[in-house]
Design an enzyme around this catalytic site. Sequence first.
Site, short mmCIF file in Angstrom:
data_model
loop_
_atom_site.label_atom_id
_atom_site.label_comp_id
_atom_site.label_asym_id
_atom_site.label_seq_id
_atom_site.Cartn_x
_atom_site.Cartn_y
_atom_site.Cartn_z
N VAL A 7 0.82 -1.21 0.00
CA VAL A 7 0.00 0.00 0.00
C VAL A 7 0.85 1.27 0.00
CG1 VAL A 7 -1.58 1.36 1.44
CG2 VAL A 7 -2.06 -1.04 0.97
N THR A 82 -1.15 -4.21 9.57
CA THR A 82 -2.03 -4.44 10.73
C THR A 82 -2.47 -5.91 10.70
OG1 THR A 82 -3.87 -3.57 9.39
CG2 THR A 82 -2.92 -2.09 11.01
N ASN A 207 -14.83 -4.82 3.02
CA ASN A 207 -14.12 -6.09 2.89
C ASN A 207 -14.96 -7.26 3.36
OD1 ASN A 207 -11.91 -5.10 1.64
ND2 ASN A 207 -10.47 -5.44 3.31
N LEU A 249 -18.30 -13.08 -7.79
CA LEU A 249 -19.18 -14.26 -7.81
C LEU A 249 -18.47 -15.42 -8.51
CD1 LEU A 249 -22.78 -12.87 -8.50
CD2 LEU A 249 -21.83 -13.73 -6.35
N HIS A 250 -17.15 -15.50 -8.34
CA HIS A 250 -16.41 -16.62 -8.94
C HIS A 250 -16.10 -17.63 -7.86
CE1 HIS A 250 -16.06 -14.13 -12.46
NE2 HIS A 250 -15.62 -13.16 -11.69
N CYS A 259 -5.68 -9.36 3.31
CA CYS A 259 -6.72 -8.47 3.83
C CYS A 259 -7.97 -9.18 4.33
CB CYS A 259 -7.10 -7.44 2.76
SG CYS A 259 -5.77 -6.27 2.45
N1 LIG Z 1 -2.09 -5.23 0.56
C1 LIG Z 1 -3.28 -4.78 0.16
O1 LIG Z 1 -3.80 -5.17 -0.88
C2 LIG Z 1 -4.03 -3.77 1.00
C3 LIG Z 1 -5.13 -3.10 0.45
C4 LIG Z 1 -5.79 -2.16 1.22
C5 LIG Z 1 -5.39 -1.92 2.52
N2 LIG Z 1 -4.33 -2.59 3.04
C6 LIG Z 1 -3.90 -2.26 4.41
O2 LIG Z 1 -2.76 -1.43 4.34
C7 LIG Z 1 -1.86 -1.71 5.43
C8 LIG Z 1 -0.49 -2.05 4.88
O3 LIG Z 1 -0.60 -3.26 4.15
P1 LIG Z 1 0.57 -3.78 3.19
O4 LIG Z 1 0.05 -4.98 2.49
O5 LIG Z 1 1.10 -2.63 2.42
O6 LIG Z 1 1.66 -4.21 4.30
P2 LIG Z 1 3.17 -4.63 4.05
O7 LIG Z 1 3.48 -5.63 5.11
O8 LIG Z 1 3.41 -4.97 2.62
O9 LIG Z 1 3.99 -3.27 4.34
C9 LIG Z 1 4.09 -2.68 5.59
C10 LIG Z 1 5.47 -2.03 5.68
O10 LIG Z 1 5.52 -1.21 6.84
C11 LIG Z 1 6.85 -1.23 7.34
N3 LIG Z 1 6.84 -0.71 8.71
C12 LIG Z 1 6.29 -1.23 9.83
N4 LIG Z 1 6.47 -0.38 10.88
C13 LIG Z 1 7.15 0.68 10.41
C14 LIG Z 1 7.62 1.90 10.99
N5 LIG Z 1 7.40 2.17 12.27
N6 LIG Z 1 8.28 2.76 10.21
C15 LIG Z 1 8.50 2.51 8.91
N7 LIG Z 1 8.05 1.39 8.29
C16 LIG Z 1 7.40 0.49 9.04
C17 LIG Z 1 7.24 -2.69 7.20
O11 LIG Z 1 8.65 -2.85 7.21
C18 LIG Z 1 6.63 -3.03 5.83
O12 LIG Z 1 7.55 -2.82 4.78
C19 LIG Z 1 -2.53 -2.81 6.24
O13 LIG Z 1 -3.27 -2.24 7.27
C20 LIG Z 1 -3.47 -3.45 5.23
O14 LIG Z 1 -4.57 -4.06 5.86
C21 LIG Z 1 -3.62 -3.49 2.30
#
Ligand SMILES: NC(=O)c1ccc[n+]([C@@H]2O[C@H](COP(=O)([O-])OP(=O)(O)OC[C@H]3O[C@@H](n4cnc5c(N)ncnc54)[C@H](O)[C@@H]3O)[C@@H](O)[C@H]2O)c1
Length: 439
Positions: A7, A82, A207, A249-250, A259
Amino acid sequence: MIGSGYVGLVSGACFSDFGHDVVCVDKDARKIDALNAGRIPIFEPGLEQLVATNAAAGRLRFTTDLKQAISGVDAVFIAVGTPSRRGDGHADLSYVFGATREIAEAATGPLVVVTKSTVPVGTGDKVEAILRDARSDVDFAVVSNPEFLREGSAIGDFKRPDRIVVGTDDPRALEVMREIYRPLHLGEGPILFTGRRTAELTKYAANAFLATKITFINEMANLCEAVGADVGDVARGMGLDNRIGRKFLHPGPGYGGSCFPKDTLALLKTAEDFDSPVRIVETVVQVNDSRKRAMGRRVLAAMEGDPAGRTVAVLGLTFKPDTDDTRDSPAIAIVQTLLDAGVTVRAFDPEGMDAVRALGLDITFCTDAYHAVEGADAVAIVTEWDEFRALDLPRLATRMAQPVLVDLRNVYPAGELDRAGFRHAGIGRRGNPPKSYGG
Ligand SMILES: NC(=O)c1ccc[n+]([C@@H]2O[C@H](COP(=O)([O-])OP(=O)(O)OC[C@H]3O[C@@H](n4cnc5c(N)ncnc54)[C@H](O)[C@@H]3O)[C@@H](O)[C@H]2O)c1
């Protein structure tokens, strides 16, 4: 942008592409070193080019040093993970609160702090309290701005979103957010301004609803198998109704990824804490959990006879195509079920093998689909990567010890598999044998 994962990196790159100056921060020095060397630590179509262009233009920078990054910025986004907290399914907010404390320490002037991470209702209040307690001298405004992008099409989703949700009642923060999102808003994606708690809940509600839709069609698929109907046609017949819509719906092996599983669980915990149960979502979580291993048993049963000592080829390990993300992928539960039954597993995935290798499961990783099926007693299509959509089926069959194919994504029409000489099973439709599996 704090957190340069799926993200944070996509959001940062897209914001910079719209002309904003962005600094992406991550604690993981290897990630930042890779990005500074022009390498992208994740697989996301189009991202490498987008990052390269904007980094070259000087609008996108990468650092591990938050203090340096935060100086003079209008807004700081928290986009850290998270995950589910071990034991109780609550969202683990330690990374969010950790980042918050670091922001408090580093802030030099008035600052809009935006949670982009998916966080339970009330987290914004806690973030605000941490900031105020630590730095009464700084004027902070805390905004909820959940992200809805999908891995695999993240850039398009971010640049042309169905909607942008911004939760705040602080007029200054509202202006800053409006300014940041102005370029996206021009492309007709509506911005929904709302209260912070409402924004936080909206993400979970969306979600959980999508997870429910997937689980609904999966149960319809089971029913189709029982009554001799075809779930593909049922889904089409339902989805053409505009009130229902065709997406999600797949039928398949159950939802997974980074997520839906954790967000549905976190929503249940919030509902429990507020004594307002969400029974539908409770059921969705249970049904989906049991489905993953059931799909493993479906593969075992398709081989007929004792599975111990047999070999299964698994095509696809990621939770969906076009990503390298294998977090909570149904493929992992399926592989585990096969291994538990004494099966030898050969697997291939175009992008997900490194992550699964790190799990230490006893899998033979292969170079492509044809390599994976060599000597196998069955092949299971678990993820519908493009390269599995037009396999040379007769060639596949001749490499196998037995031509048995379990198509957990209904990629191939039954007739095509018949013609190639496969014994096969799919999801919610006719197979041969039709339903001898125990799933
Ligand atoms: N992946 C998806 O498709 C998606 C879509 C929508 C929302 N989200 C939400 O977005 C959030 C992030 O998801 P993601 O998939 O990008 O996670 P991710 O694990 O790919 O990335 C998180 C990053 O944060 C870094 N990090 C943690 N603590 C830190 C700090 N104090 N300072 C600097 N960097 C730090 C980690 O090293 C890691 O690289 C989550 O809450 C997730 O639920 C994810």
